[in-house]
Design an enzyme around this catalytic site. Structure first.
Site, mmCIF file in Angstrom:
data_model
loop_
_atom_site.group_PDB
_atom_site.id
_atom_site.type_symbol
_atom_site.label_atom_id
_atom_site.label_comp_id
_atom_site.label_asym_id
_atom_site.label_seq_id
_atom_site.Cartn_x
_atom_site.Cartn_y
_atom_site.Cartn_z
ATOM 1 C CD GLU A 100 -4.293 -8.045 20.947
ATOM 2 O OE1 GLU A 100 -4.998 -7.186 21.520
ATOM 3 O OE2 GLU A 100 -3.081 -7.915 20.774
ATOM 4 C CG ASP A 101 -6.699 -4.873 19.362
ATOM 5 O OD1 ASP A 101 -5.822 -5.747 19.184
ATOM 6 O OD2 ASP A 101 -6.423 -3.686 19.614
ATOM 7 C CG ASP A 104 -0.595 -7.382 11.752
ATOM 8 O OD1 ASP A 104 -0.986 -7.831 10.673
ATOM 9 O OD2 ASP A 104 0.206 -6.425 11.824
ATOM 10 C CG PHE A 153 -3.534 0.044 9.458
ATOM 11 C CD1 PHE A 153 -2.558 -0.651 10.171
ATOM 12 C CD2 PHE A 153 -4.172 1.112 10.077
ATOM 13 C CE1 PHE A 153 -2.227 -0.280 11.466
ATOM 14 C CE2 PHE A 153 -3.848 1.489 11.374
ATOM 15 C CZ PHE A 153 -2.867 0.791 12.064
ATOM 16 N NE ARG A 166 -6.344 3.811 21.509
ATOM 17 C CZ ARG A 166 -5.495 2.818 21.251
ATOM 18 N NH1 ARG A 166 -5.948 1.643 20.874
ATOM 19 N NH2 ARG A 166 -4.188 2.975 21.371
#
Ligand code: IMP
Length: 180
Positions: A100-101, A104, A153, A166
């Site tokens: 997973e990137d 959160d 963010f 991206r």
């Protein structure tokens, strides 16, 4: 016509990302000597991390992709998730690492781990490049973390804002008010 530059501040430069991924690859190699390890990337953001992590590993790997949609727009998850693209292969009896990137709120991975556990892998763990622990609302056990970051963010290295950014090599903070 005036052009407004998006306000991006580099948080983690590309060289640090790549150095940390080499460390993670070596650590995972030690934990799964020889492999094979199924690396399952969550579309779309984790594809860049999957590509670099798999090449930082010496143990044999197999890759697959899973799609999750979270209802909610902009920068937050609403809390509701569903599978939009399933795996192509069975993971029964396999050693599986979900790639997973960023973790959160934990809503996405909490849901996905329940789905994957039902498929009876031999082992099931998570590797996340970024972790924002202060934002967690659902428990998630992340076995390997690249970097813990503050509640900001971020975009780049696979992470997007409205599908933009991206392809940045660095991970950057998208400052308030910045629009693509
Ligand atoms: P969670 O379900 O709240 O843990 O959210 C996980 C997903 O939200 C990630 O896979 C990202 O797609 C997205 N996300 C969370 N934080 C960020 C961020 O800072 N930048 C870009 N995407 C984010």
């Amino acid at each position: 016509m005036t052009t407004v530059e998006p306000a991006l501040r580099v948080l983690i430069p590309a060289e640090r990302i790549q150095a940390r991924i080499r460390e993670l690859g070596a650590q995972i190699d030690r934990d799964y000597p020889g492999g094979p390890v199924w690396l399952i990337a969550i579309l779309k953001g984790a594809c860049f991390f999957l590509a670099d992590l798999s090449r930082a590993m010496k143990s044999s790997t197999r890759i697959d992709f899973i799609g999750i949609s979270s209802y909610g727009k902009g920068k937050t998850t609403s809390g509701e998730v569903k599978l939009t693209k399933d795996l192509d292969s069975s993971i029964e009896g396999a050693d599986v690492l979900v790639v997973e990137d960023i973790v959160d709120t934990g809503v996405t991975l909490n849901y996905l781990m329940h789905v994957l556990e039902q498929r009876k892998p031999r082992s099931l763990r998570i590797v996340a490049l970024l972790d924002k622990p202060s934002r967690r609302i659902r428990p998630v056990d992340v076995a390997y973390v690249g970097f813990q970051i503050p509640d900001e963010f971020v975009v780049g290295y696979g992470l997007d804002y409205a599908e933009n950014y991206r392809n940045l090599s660095d991970i950057c903070v998208l400052e308030e008010g910045a629009k693509p």
